[in-house]
Design a protein around this motif. Structure first.
Motif, mmCIF file in Angstrom:
data_model
loop_
_atom_site.group_PDB
_atom_site.id
_atom_site.type_symbol
_atom_site.label_atom_id
_atom_site.label_comp_id
_atom_site.label_asym_id
_atom_site.label_seq_id
_atom_site.Cartn_x
_atom_site.Cartn_y
_atom_site.Cartn_z
ATOM 1 N N THR A 40 0.854 -1.286 -0.125
ATOM 2 C CA THR A 40 0.025 -0.106 -0.086
ATOM 3 C C THR A 40 0.767 1.166 -0.070
ATOM 4 N N GLU A 231 -12.965 -11.995 -0.213
ATOM 5 C CA GLU A 231 -12.355 -10.887 0.805
ATOM 6 C C GLU A 231 -13.001 -10.862 1.891
ATOM 7 N N LEU A 258 -3.921 -9.374 -5.916
ATOM 8 C CA LEU A 258 -4.240 -8.179 -5.211
ATOM 9 C C LEU A 258 -3.337 -7.073 -5.690
ATOM 10 N N VAL A 262 -5.111 -3.833 -7.870
ATOM 11 C CA VAL A 262 -5.324 -2.503 -7.027
ATOM 12 C C VAL A 262 -5.041 -1.460 -7.919
ATOM 13 N N TYR A 272 -9.744 1.722 -1.684
ATOM 14 C CA TYR A 272 -8.368 1.423 -1.202
ATOM 15 C C TYR A 272 -8.279 1.226 0.264
ATOM 16 N N TYR A 275 -8.800 -2.245 0.456
ATOM 17 C CA TYR A 275 -7.804 -3.110 -0.105
ATOM 18 C C TYR A 275 -6.384 -3.168 0.993
ATOM 19 N N THR A 276 -6.455 -2.049 1.647
ATOM 20 C CA THR A 276 -5.498 -1.792 2.668
ATOM 21 C C THR A 276 -5.714 -2.864 3.811
ATOM 22 N N CYS A 279 -5.007 -6.352 2.781
ATOM 23 C CA CYS A 279 -3.488 -6.602 2.867
ATOM 24 C C CYS A 279 -2.910 -6.660 4.222
#
Length: 330
Positions: A40, A231, A258, A262, A272, A275-276, A279
């Protein structure tokens, strides 16, 4: 000014340094192929005081840097003048009129930014630069070694240690205890195939203790658990993963895909954030698997990241993205 605020929040640079940032000669090359710090975070080097300063920005802010530079150049062209600092403020003769000049950021930058965004209904809150830097410092020392955190903040390791020590000991103990308990419960021994007599169901990122009955890990989870979306498994109390080669490959394959997708949602703040969070969860689980079996972790990492040997499920996923032209041809 708004983008300068994003850069400050991401980098933790003090205002004096932010005011000095200038565009380096190779910025276009850096933006084309940025240094990846993590899933990220990306790094870029700005010129300040006749030397290059490495700055870590979120992937989202990095993708918007080129747009900011384009807007800045349009202002320069329109006004017929330019200044050295990369981050600038515009002067307006009257509200809602076109800008008449540009100038460097001033010492009252934060107050001015707060006033301008308040005019459109956004409240930044009564927070100082020092408070923002302290928060950034404490966040960094939780994620990176102290020497790295100190370098990014532009001060000594001793200062970084002091900043870290100011955080509440009770908060750290609670966070660490909760974190370790979560890992211990989620990561199972290689031969454990049932919980309380109920067989585990195999899923693309590990196993499920009670498929079809999602249960949130915590009320503040950024993503609701959902048995129909992979997810969602990472934020479910029923999610389990074995400390074996197969589940390790599943996790690494998921993370590898991923990394590819992204950029598709780089301009979406919510995407975002999700996603963060995913991760961070994957990295924590991989860290625990590495702790239990370092050699297996390295073998699978090379196989997945360097040789592209994904699990069948994630291989099909990446092929679908290519067939749909959502990813550029390799």
């Amino acid at each position: 000014m708004a983008f300068a605020g994003l850069v400050f929040a991401d980098s933790g640079a003090n205002l004096a340094v932010l005011q000095q940032f200038e565009e380096p000669d190779d910025l276009d090359e850096q933006l084309a192929q940025p240094d990846r710090i993590s899933l990220t975070q990306k790094a870029v080097k700005f010129r300040a005081g006749n030397k290059l300063i490495e700055v870590h920005l979120s992937a989202t802010t990095m993708t918007r840097l080129a747009t900011y530079l384009h807007i800045r150049q349009s202002l320069v062209d329109a006004l017929g003048s330019d200044i050295a600092p990369m981050f600038i403020r515009c002067s307006y003769p009257k509200a809602y009129h076109e800008p008449t000049s540009i100038s460097p950021l001033r010492r009252d930058f934060l107050q001015t930014l707060r006033k301008r965004v308040k005019a459109i209904g956004v409240n930044l809150g009564d927070v100082t630069f020092q408070e923002l830097r302290v928060f950034k410092q404490q966040d960094l020392v939780r994620r990176a070694p102290l020497p790295v955190a100190a370098k990014l903040m532009g001060h000594s390791v001793k200062t970084a240690v002091k900043a870290y020590s100011k955080a509440s000991d009770d908060i750290h103990r609670r966070e660490l205890s909760s974190f370790l308990e979560s890992l211990q419960e989620t990561v199972l021994k290689p031969n454990q195939r049932a919980i309380k007599g109920v067989s585990l169901q195999v899923i693309p990122v590990g196993s499920c203790a009670e498929h079809g009955k999602p249960s949130s890990v915590k009320a503040s989870a950024i993503l609701e658990p959902n048995c129909n979306k992979v997810e969602g498994c990472f934020f479910c109390d029923n999610y389990r993963i074995h400390a074996d080669e197969l589940d390790l490959r599943k996790l690494m394959s998921c993370r590898w895909v991923l990394q590819k997708i992204v950029p598709l949602n780089s301009d979406s703040l919510q995407a975002y954030r999700v996603y963060t969070a995913i991760c961070d969860r994957i990295d924590a689980l991989l860290g625990e698997l590495k702790r239990r079996n370092p050699s297996m972790h390295e073998t699978v990492r090379v196989d997945v990241e360097e040789n592209g040997q994904l699990t069948d499920y994630w291989s099909r996923k990446i092929q679908q993205l290519y067939l749909l032209s959502m990813l550029p041809a390799a």
